[in-house]
Design a protein around this motif. Structure first.
Motif, mmCIF file in Angstrom:
data_model
loop_
_atom_site.group_PDB
_atom_site.id
_atom_site.type_symbol
_atom_site.label_atom_id
_atom_site.label_comp_id
_atom_site.label_asym_id
_atom_site.label_seq_id
_atom_site.Cartn_x
_atom_site.Cartn_y
_atom_site.Cartn_z
ATOM 1 N N HIS A 62 -39.971 -5.264 8.589
ATOM 2 C CA HIS A 62 -40.884 -5.864 9.587
ATOM 3 C C HIS A 62 -42.297 -5.608 9.660
ATOM 4 C CE1 HIS A 62 -39.473 -2.110 11.424
ATOM 5 N NE2 HIS A 62 -40.064 -2.632 12.512
ATOM 6 N N ASP A 66 -45.572 1.417 10.990
ATOM 7 C CA ASP A 66 -44.973 2.425 10.317
ATOM 8 C C ASP A 66 -44.034 2.042 9.135
ATOM 9 O OD1 ASP A 66 -43.318 1.412 12.433
ATOM 10 O OD2 ASP A 66 -41.856 2.940 12.244
ATOM 11 N N HIS A 67 -44.013 0.725 8.741
ATOM 12 C CA HIS A 67 -43.241 0.036 7.732
ATOM 13 C C HIS A 67 -43.987 -0.432 6.827
ATOM 14 C CE1 HIS A 67 -39.315 1.109 9.698
ATOM 15 N NE2 HIS A 67 -40.019 1.038 10.615
ATOM 16 N N ASP A 212 -35.198 -0.660 11.582
ATOM 17 C CA ASP A 212 -35.496 -0.761 13.046
ATOM 18 C C ASP A 212 -34.529 -1.725 13.495
ATOM 19 O OD1 ASP A 212 -37.257 1.235 12.358
ATOM 20 O OD2 ASP A 212 -38.864 0.496 13.518
ATOM 21 N N HIS A 248 -34.096 0.346 19.523
ATOM 22 C CA HIS A 248 -33.735 0.925 18.386
ATOM 23 C C HIS A 248 -32.156 1.345 18.486
ATOM 24 C CE1 HIS A 248 -37.414 1.630 16.208
ATOM 25 N NE2 HIS A 248 -37.969 2.005 17.199
ATOM 26 N N HIS A 270 -35.769 7.653 10.148
ATOM 27 C CA HIS A 270 -36.679 7.088 11.323
ATOM 28 C C HIS A 270 -36.470 7.930 12.503
ATOM 29 C CE1 HIS A 270 -38.267 3.828 13.615
ATOM 30 N NE2 HIS A 270 -38.938 3.515 12.657
HETATM 31 ZN ZN LIG Z 1 -40.327 1.731 12.687
#
Ligand SMILES: [Zn+2]
Ligand SMILES: [Zn+2]
Length: 311
Positions: A62, A66-67, A212, A248, A270
């Motif tokens: 996604h 952070d990805h 996530d 999450h 994560h």
């Molecule tokens: Zn994330």
């Protein structure tokens, strides 16, 4: 025949001096794929001896930073290194303008073609298929459109049981037919059943990546029986409400799904910065599923080959 996961980054959204953002390398039979590409991913690749030129595809779960904030730097390095092999990028449809922006501003000198496969599937679907394995994507439940991935080896071709060749004086034509899974009826009426004369050399292996996500009912069915499951575990029991608020999972929820799906081994990652001691998460998860392990930056998890007996 390698099949292994290397976790290059195990942090969640906030910067962390001890961890990099989400990035994982799958080596499946010598084919290298990157799953998510957080900031600093290429530094971690350097550190762990993974060449950007050897990455065949990048799968983005996604478009949270952070990805994927590491992808521009990585593609740029591939260009600097003179890469010519095509690069496959699998990502949600929402990634398209981001890729277009890169191509517009930074693609000068690029000598390779990017083949972009946009995702919009509502159920598991095969996105890439190779000779001996294939990759599926499936939707997760997060704040924005998000996908998980499964790497599966294909069922290998049957081998003939060598001892049976001599014992039954099998002809080449009979061997070929039995290997195809077809029974052979001989002129004298003897029936040679393929299942008694052949065996599959190994059990196909599988790996699922759950980025996530909050828990949702279909997930355990979709990842059922995989040998290795990576699942995010941003929070512990104490922050279950926060996990719901931010779409999450807790470590325990990841482990419950692993148990329900009867996976072989669960790897957590994560992590939120609020857990300096990750053994809190591990012990909560192990109460639900004992085969749970903590990922860390640079750790590798092998999926061993399960060979079948020739006899
Ligand atoms: Zn994330
Ligand atoms: Zn996210």
């Amino acid at each position: 025949m390698e099949f292994k996961l290397t976790t290059l980054g195990t942090a969640s959204a906030l910067p962390n001096p001890k961890r990099y953002s989400s990035a994982h390398v799958i080596n499946i039979r010598g084919h290298l794929f990157l799953i998510d590409c957080g900031e600093g991913c290429q530094v971690q690749m350097c550190r762990h001896g993974i060449s950007p030129v050897k990455i065949e595809g990048i799968l983005i779960s996604h478009i949270h930073g952070d990805h994927m904030f590491g992808i521009f730097g990585l593609i740029s390095t591939m260009t600097l290194l003179g890469r010519t092999a095509p690069l496959t990028i699998v990502a949600p449809e929402s990634f398209r303008p981001i890729l277009n922006f890169y191509n517009e501003h930074f693609a000068e000198g690029m000598k390779f073609v990017i083949s972009y496969l946009p995702l919009s599937n509502k159920e598991p679907a095969t996105v890439l298929s190779y000779r001996s394995f294939y990759i599926e994507s499936f939707p997760l439940v997060h704040k924005i459109e998000t996908y998980g991935y499964i790497f599966r080896e294909k069922v290998p071709a049957s081998n003939i049981r060598k001892k049976k060749i001599e014992k039954h004086n099998l002809s080449l034509a009979e061997i070929a037919q039995l290997k195809k899974g077809c029974d052979v009826l001989r002129e004298d009426g003897e029936l040679l059943e393929a299942k008694n004369f052949t065996y599959t050399p190994y059990e196909p292996r599988s790996f699922a990546y759950c980025s996530d996500t909050m828990p949702f009912p279909e997930l355990t069915e979709w990842i059922k029986g995989v040998d290795l499951l990576y699942h995010e575990a941003t929070f512990g029991d104490d922050k279950e409400a926060k996990a719901i608020e931010f779409f999450h999972s807790t470590a325990r929820q990841a482990a419950v799904d692993a148990r329900k799906a009867k996976v072989g081994k669960l790897v957590l990652g994560h992590y939120s910065t609020r857990y300096p001691d990750l053994h809190v998460l591990l012990s909560q998860a192990r109460e639900e599923f004992s085969e749970t392990f903590l990922s860390d930056d640079g750790l590798t998890f092998d999926i061993p080959l399960k060979k079948h007996s020739k006899d």
